[in-house]
Scaffold this motif. Structure first.
Motif, short mmCIF file in Angstrom:
data_model
loop_
_atom_site.label_atom_id
_atom_site.label_comp_id
_atom_site.label_asym_id
_atom_site.label_seq_id
_atom_site.Cartn_x
_atom_site.Cartn_y
_atom_site.Cartn_z
N ALA A 39 23.45 1.99 1.48
CA ALA A 39 24.42 1.70 0.23
C ALA A 39 23.15 1.14 -1.00
N VAL A 80 22.83 -6.99 9.90
CA VAL A 80 23.30 -7.18 9.08
C VAL A 80 24.39 -5.55 9.66
N THR A 81 25.26 -5.13 9.16
CA THR A 81 26.35 -4.31 9.65
C THR A 81 25.58 -2.33 9.62
N SER A 82 25.41 -2.16 10.78
CA SER A 82 24.44 -0.15 10.55
C SER A 82 24.76 0.00 11.83
N ILE A 104 26.41 -9.20 8.51
CA ILE A 104 26.96 -9.21 6.82
C ILE A 104 26.79 -7.84 6.59
N ASP A 105 27.51 -7.47 5.05
CA ASP A 105 27.43 -6.00 4.60
C ASP A 105 25.70 -5.31 4.29
N ASP A 107 25.23 -3.98 1.66
CA ASP A 107 25.88 -3.33 0.35
C ASP A 107 24.83 -5.20 -0.36
N SER A 108 24.92 -6.36 0.63
CA SER A 108 24.30 -7.53 0.33
C SER A 108 23.35 -7.42 0.12
#
Ligand SMILES: NC(=O)c1ccc[n+]([C@@H]2O[C@H](COP(=O)([O-])OP(=O)(O)OC[C@H]3O[C@@H](n4cnc5c(N)ncnc54)[C@H](OP(=O)(O)O)[C@@H]3O)[C@@H](O)[C@H]2O)c1
Length: 246
Positions: free
Chosen positions: A21, A188-190, A213-214, A216-217
């Motif tokens: 990201a 974080v989503t991963s 959270i994504d 991207d954050s």
């Protein structure tokens, strides 16, 4: 012009999650990104996506636990792009387990990737940054680098170490105009929870990660640190899901 435009940025662990990201975010802002990780097919995919969107990206298959490979990565960036402005030591893994289970191999891997990988990344880029009296080293720690929970002793130890190393680096290299940033994400989503080998612990973490959270954050936070004027250092950031209590 953005302060990210034309900066050469090496990102370890760029084949998934936060690294991927961040590579996409920085490339969209004009950075020349150098992607590093072990899975070539995934690096190639990230590179192609960046190029398709008009960005500049190259990659080199790299295992951060090899100092030799980290030096080759830095040399490759210098050969292709002529300088290294930012090093993001992001590669990491989180095979949580209680100490009594004695998952020695997992402890060793965490220490090798999460601590030695960061040290090797710093060592590989420092000479050219010191010579240019310019540079930015961003190391990814964690909320677990501030707090310790059951089954998290070794993971937390590695992430506390990342913070200690980065603060020591700041003290040593601020006189050389080299900025340092510690990034401490919450959930974080991963693919990170996939490294947990204990099925019960894995489902407990999956439950905890429902608020994640994504990636991207985190990428946006890293971009914020890089885009500051060169006399401003964002030394540390914690980025959590708003509803995460821990
Ligand atoms: N996700 C979270 O909730 C969270 C929270 C706090 C901190 N963090 C930290 O964020 C960082 C990135 O993790 P993520 O969440 O994005 O997880 P991820 O999706 O699993 O990404 C981990 C990355 O590290 C790379 N990697 C692992 N071992 C490596 C090695 N020996 N050499 C080179 N690359 C290696 C992986 O690539 P290959 O397998 O292709 O090598 C992958 O690209 C980690 O340091 C993690 O501890 C994450």
């Amino acid at each position: 012009m953005s302060n990210i435009q034309d900066k050469v940025v090496i990102i370890t662990g760029a084949s998934s999650g936060i690294g991927e990201a961040t590579a996409k975010e920085l490339a969209s802002k004009g950075a020349k990104v150098v992607l590093a990780a072990r899975r070539e097919d995934r690096l190639k995919k990230v590179q192609e996506e960046i190029q398709k969107n008009g960005g500049q990206a190259i990659y080199k298959v790299t295992d951060v636990t090899s100092y030799e490979q980290m030096e080759e990565l830095a040399e490759y960036a210098l050969k292709e792009f002529g300088k290294i402005d930012v090093m993001i030591n992001n590669a990491g893994l989180m095979p949580l387990s209680p100490l009594y289970q004695k998952k020695i191999n997992e402890w060793d891997t965490m220490i090798d990737v999460n601590i030695k990988g960061v040290l090797y990344g710093i060592a590989a880029v420092l000479p050219s940054m010191r010579e240019r009296k310019s540079g930015h080293i961003i190391n990814v720690s964690s909320v677990a680098g501030h707090l310790i929970g059951p089954a998290g002793s070794v993971y937390s130890a590695t992430k506390f170490a990342v913070r200690a190393i980065t603060e020591g680096l700041r003290k040593e290299e601020c006189v050389n105009n080299i900025r340092t940033t510690i990034i401490s994400p919450g959930a974080v989503t991963s693919e990170l929870p996939e490294t947990i080998s204990d099925p019960e612990l894995k489902s407990a973490i999956d439950e905890f990660y429902k608020v994640a959270i994504d990636a991207d954050s985190i990428a946006r936070a890293i971009a914020f640190a890089i885009e500051q004027p060169s006399d401003v250092a964002i030394n540390e950031m914690i980025i959590r899901p708003t509803v995460q209590e821990l």
